[in-house]
Design an enzyme around this catalytic site. Structure first.
Site, PDB file in Angstrom:
ATOM      1  N   SER A  34     142.203  23.587   8.273  1.00 31.01           N
ATOM      2  CA  SER A  34     141.736  22.515   9.779  1.00 31.01           C
ATOM      3  C   SER A  34     141.578  20.848   8.801  1.00 31.01           C
ATOM      4  O   SER A  34     142.186  19.744   9.075  1.00 31.01           O
ATOM      5  CB  SER A  34     141.076  22.267  10.415  1.00 31.01           C
ATOM      6  N   ASP A  85     143.030  19.953  -1.099  1.00 31.03           N
ATOM      7  CA  ASP A  85     143.402  21.599   0.038  1.00 31.03           C
ATOM      8  C   ASP A  85     141.796  21.038   0.116  1.00 31.03           C
ATOM      9  O   ASP A  85     140.461  20.328  -0.446  1.00 31.03           O
ATOM     10  CB  ASP A  85     143.224  22.484  -0.470  1.00 31.03           C
ATOM     11  N   LYS A  98     137.158  29.661  -0.926  1.00 31.36           N
ATOM     12  CA  LYS A  98     138.578  29.088   0.107  1.00 31.36           C
ATOM     13  C   LYS A  98     138.978  30.910   0.251  1.00 31.36           C
ATOM     14  O   LYS A  98     138.716  32.446  -0.194  1.00 31.36           O
ATOM     15  CB  LYS A  98     139.173  28.738  -0.555  1.00 31.36           C
ATOM     16  N   GLY A 101     141.288  31.503   5.637  1.00 35.49           N
ATOM     17  CA  GLY A 101     142.746  30.658   6.652  1.00 35.49           C
ATOM     18  C   GLY A 101     143.450  31.881   5.419  1.00 35.49           C
ATOM     19  O   GLY A 101     144.884  32.390   6.464  1.00 35.49           O
ATOM     20  N   GLU A 107     146.952  29.689  -2.521  1.00 39.19           N
ATOM     21  CA  GLU A 107     146.502  28.197  -3.308  1.00 39.19           C
ATOM     22  C   GLU A 107     145.982  27.570  -4.673  1.00 39.19           C
ATOM     23  O   GLU A 107     145.794  26.978  -4.509  1.00 39.19           O
ATOM     24  CB  GLU A 107     144.991  27.834  -1.719  1.00 39.19           C
TER      25      GLU A 107
END
Length: 224
Positions: A34, A85, A98, A101, A107
């Site tokens: 988001s 990010d 992280k 998602g 990433e």
């Protein structure tokens, strides 16, 4: 400010941070989630000032293209100047968890290829010690149960993220209740387990800069 307003503020701050360093042939690494979406939306306003982006997920690639931003394969670009990010958690030395998602592997690849990793986050993501947010591990499907058993030996409580298949065709195990006192060592230890693609600790390649959204405005934090 609401959390959404904080995310939009740090997204714009990231654009302002990199804009003086962009050239017509610049390609930017873009993350997933988001807050990264807020960065993409702000980036669209200056899309004619750089060549395009490398995305860390199919969802981010679609959002970039929808804004008229060209998306490149990392194999065709070489190193990137910036990777922007968000984070699910970030500590005082800019180590992160992280992968909420499920895009952690891509990433991590794009972050590794970037000269500078800029994390964009609101202050709710700042922690003294990583681990309250469950640590995602991307695993080869046949190794899921084996990895879960190994994680239990480390003191974690593994939970299979049902119904989720990564962009790479793999599964996610979320590890709860880990006591992460040495993020770098744990990142290496988990990645050595056969069947692990990668885990969501970003400690070996931590952020270089944190743009943190607070009620008082966006703060810039670095280490050292």
């Amino acid at each position: 400010m609401t959390q959404d307003e904080l995310k939009r503020a740090v997204g714009q701050a990231a654009v302002d941070y990199i804009l003086p360093h962009l050239y017509a042939d610049s390609i930017i690494g873009v993350g997933t989630g988001s807050t990264a979406n807020c960065f993409i939306d702000a980036l669209a306003n200056v899309r004619h000032q750089f060549a395009g982006a490398v995305a860390s997920s199919d969802a981010s690639a679609k959002r970039l293209r929808d804004h008229g931003i060209d998306v490149f394969d990392l194999n065709s670009t070489g190193n990137l100047e910036f990777y922007i990010d968000g984070a699910d958690e970030i500590n005082g030395v800019l180590e992160m968890i992280k992968g909420g998602g499920a895009a952690l592997t891509r990433e991590k690849i794009v972050a590794a290829a970037a000269k500078q990793f800029i994390c964009v986050a609101d202050e709710s993501k700042c922690v003294k010690q990583l681990g309250a947010f469950p640590l995602p591990i991307e695993v080869i499907p046949m190794a899921r149960s084996y990895i879960a058993r190994e994680v239990v030996k480390l003191g974690g409580d593994p939970v299979y993220r049902q119904g989720v298949v990564t962009d790479n065709g793999n599964h996610i195990i979320d590890v709860h209740n880990l006591n992460i006192t040495d993020a770098r060592a744990l990142e290496q230890q988990l990645n050595q387990l056969p069947g692990v693609v990668t885990n969501g600790l970003f400690a070996l390649r931590r952020a270089d800069v944190l743009l943190l959204g607070t009620a008082a405005g966006v703060q810039t934090r670095t280490v050292g």
